[in-house]
Design a protein around this motif. Structure first.
Motif, PDB file in Angstrom:
ATOM      1  N   ALA A 203       0.813  -1.601   0.018  1.00 54.89           N
ATOM      2  CA  ALA A 203       0.634   0.097   0.223  1.00 54.89           C
ATOM      3  C   ALA A 203       0.676   0.912  -0.365  1.00 54.89           C
ATOM      4  CB  ALA A 203      -1.295   0.184   1.265  1.00 54.89           C
ATOM      5  N   GLN A 204       2.363   1.208   0.894  1.00 56.29           N
ATOM      6  CA  GLN A 204       3.091   2.425   1.002  1.00 56.29           C
ATOM      7  C   GLN A 204       3.425   2.454  -0.379  1.00 56.29           C
ATOM      8  OE1 GLN A 204       3.654   4.462   3.417  1.00 56.29           O
ATOM      9  NE2 GLN A 204       3.515   5.509   2.040  1.00 56.29           N
ATOM     10  N   ALA A 205       3.392   1.408  -1.124  1.00 60.69           N
ATOM     11  CA  ALA A 205       4.203   1.811  -2.605  1.00 60.69           C
ATOM     12  C   ALA A 205       3.234   2.718  -3.626  1.00 60.69           C
ATOM     13  CB  ALA A 205       4.633   0.798  -3.415  1.00 60.69           C
ATOM     14  N   GLN A 206       2.540   2.092  -3.732  1.00 61.75           N
ATOM     15  CA  GLN A 206       1.541   2.606  -4.375  1.00 61.75           C
ATOM     16  C   GLN A 206       0.407   4.290  -3.762  1.00 61.75           C
ATOM     17  OE1 GLN A 206      -0.174   1.658  -7.346  1.00 61.75           O
ATOM     18  NE2 GLN A 206       0.354  -0.130  -6.625  1.00 61.75           N
ATOM     19  N   ILE A 207       0.670   4.243  -2.405  1.00 63.12           N
ATOM     20  CA  ILE A 207       0.286   6.179  -1.942  1.00 63.12           C
ATOM     21  C   ILE A 207       1.191   6.778  -2.333  1.00 63.12           C
ATOM     22  CG2 ILE A 207       1.315   5.992   0.930  1.00 63.12           C
ATOM     23  CD1 ILE A 207      -2.064   7.292  -1.379  1.00 63.12           C
ATOM     24  N   ASN A 208       2.519   6.350  -2.407  1.00 62.80           N
ATOM     25  CA  ASN A 208       4.085   6.835  -3.094  1.00 62.80           C
ATOM     26  C   ASN A 208       3.582   7.507  -4.569  1.00 62.80           C
ATOM     27  OD1 ASN A 208       5.476   6.647  -0.356  1.00 62.80           O
ATOM     28  ND2 ASN A 208       6.569   5.113  -1.189  1.00 62.80           N
ATOM     29  N   PHE A 209       3.349   7.103  -5.016  1.00 60.41           N
ATOM     30  CA  PHE A 209       2.859   7.344  -6.278  1.00 60.41           C
ATOM     31  C   PHE A 209       1.744   8.126  -6.158  1.00 60.41           C
ATOM     32  CE2 PHE A 209      -0.278   6.118  -9.938  1.00 60.41           C
ATOM     33  CZ  PHE A 209       0.652   6.459 -10.820  1.00 60.41           C
ATOM     34  N   VAL A 210       0.850   7.805  -5.605  1.00 64.61           N
ATOM     35  CA  VAL A 210      -0.638   8.778  -5.695  1.00 64.61           C
ATOM     36  C   VAL A 210       0.201  10.391  -4.959  1.00 64.61           C
ATOM     37  CG1 VAL A 210      -1.917   9.639  -4.547  1.00 64.61           C
ATOM     38  CG2 VAL A 210      -2.078   7.411  -5.761  1.00 64.61           C
ATOM     39  N   ALA A 211       1.171   9.963  -4.351  1.00 64.39           N
ATOM     40  CA  ALA A 211       1.899  10.977  -3.999  1.00 64.39           C
ATOM     41  C   ALA A 211       2.829  12.384  -4.741  1.00 64.39           C
ATOM     42  CB  ALA A 211       2.595  11.633  -3.145  1.00 64.39           C
ATOM     43  N   ALA A 212       3.108  11.579  -5.279  1.00 68.73           N
ATOM     44  CA  ALA A 212       4.477  11.653  -6.706  1.00 68.73           C
ATOM     45  C   ALA A 212       3.401  12.365  -7.261  1.00 68.73           C
ATOM     46  CB  ALA A 212       5.295  10.812  -7.012  1.00 68.73           C
TER      47      ALA A 212
END
Length: 229
Positions: A203-212
Motif C-alpha cells: 500500500a505504501q508503494a501505491q500511495i508513494n505513486f499517488v503522492a508523486a
C-alpha cells in the motif's frame, strides 16, 4: 442538504479507504431530494482528497437531470469501463457497507477510544475488546475471510490514480485479517504480523505513486509527516 463526502470514511487520518458506496448513496440521496421537491445541495469534504474528486464530481453531476441519477456517470465521462467498476461497487456494498467491514478495515478515531458510543463514525470493536473476547475476534476473522474470497480480481481501471486507490483499499482486507489472526494464534503471531506488514508495504508503494503524481494541493501538506500530540 449538506452531505460530507470524505469524513465518514476517511476519518481524516492516514490513507483513505476508496469507498465506492458514495457513488451509490449520493445518487439515491439526490433522487430522493428531487422526488420530494427539494432543489439544491452543498457537498463538502474534510478528509484527504486523493481519488475522492470522483465522488464529489459525480455528486455534482447528479444535478443534471439528463444523467438520470446514474451513479456511474462520472466514470463514464472519464472513459472507464463501468462493467469493471460494477464489480468493485457490488463487492464494497455487500462487504464494506452491509456486512460492516468499513469499521473493521479502518482505524478507530479519537472519539472511539476516549468516549465509546458518543461519536462513533463506524460501529466497531476496539482491538482491546477483541483481545478480551475471542468470540468477537473470530466473528471478524470470518467476515474478513468471506470478503477475501470475493475480492474482484484483475479489474481493469484506466485512471492510474483511481487504480492505485483501489489497490490500497483491497490490501486493507488481508492486512486486517492477518492482524486478527496474530491476536488469535500466539504460535503463529510473528508469521501473521509479517504478512500484515507486507500488505502495508504494498500500500505504501501505491500511495508513494499517488503522492508523486497527484499531489494537487501542495500547501495542504497532505503527504508531509507531522508531529501528532
Amino acid at each position: 442538504y449538506y452531505p460530507e463526502t470524505s469524513y465518514y470514511c476517511v476519518m481524516d487520518i492516514d490513507v483513505p479507504i476508496y469507498f465506492t458506496d458514495y457513488l451509490l448513496t449520493r445518487a439515491k440521496d439526490t433522487k430522493y431530494l428531487y422526488d420530494n421537491g427539494i432543489n439544491g445541495q452543498l457537498n463538502f469534504s474534510t478528509g484527504q482528497e486523493v481519488g475522492y474528486w470522483l465522488f464529489d464530481w459525480n455528486y455534482a453531476l447528479m444535478n443534471n437531470l439528463d444523467y438520470n441519477f446514474d451513479p456511474y456517470i462520472g466514470l463514464k465521462l472519464i472513459g472507464e469501463d463501468t462493467s469493471e467498476w460494477k464489480k468493485i461497487l457490488d463487492f464494497q456494498h455487500k462487504h464494506f457497507a452491509l456486512n460492516g467491514l468499513a469499521g473493521i478495515i479502518s482505524f478507530s478515531s479519537l472519539g472511539d477510544e476516549l468516549i465509546p458510543g458518543l461519536h462513533n463514525v463506524h460501529k466497531r470493536n476496539l482491538l482491546i475488546q477483541l483481545a478480551d473476547d475471542k468470540k468477537l475476534l473470530k466473528e471478524e476473522i470470518q467476515k474478513l475471510e468471506a470478503a477475501l474470497i470475493e475480492i474482484p480480481q484483475n479489474v481493469k481501471i484506466k485512471h492510474p490514480e483511481l487504480n492505485a486507490m483501489w489497490k490500497i483499499t483491497k490490501a486493507r482486507i488481508p492486512h486486517a485479517l492477518n492482524n486478527r489472526k496474530a491476536m488469535l494464534d500466539s504460535k503463529k503471531k510473528e508469521e501473521y504480523l509479517k504478512l500484515a506488514a507486507s500488505y502495508r508495504q504494498k500500500a505504501q508503494a501505491q500511495i508513494n505513486f499517488v503522492a508523486a503524481n497527484y499531489g494537487r494541493y501542495p500547501r495542504a501538506n497532505t503527504f508531509i509527516r507531522h508531529d501528532n500530540p
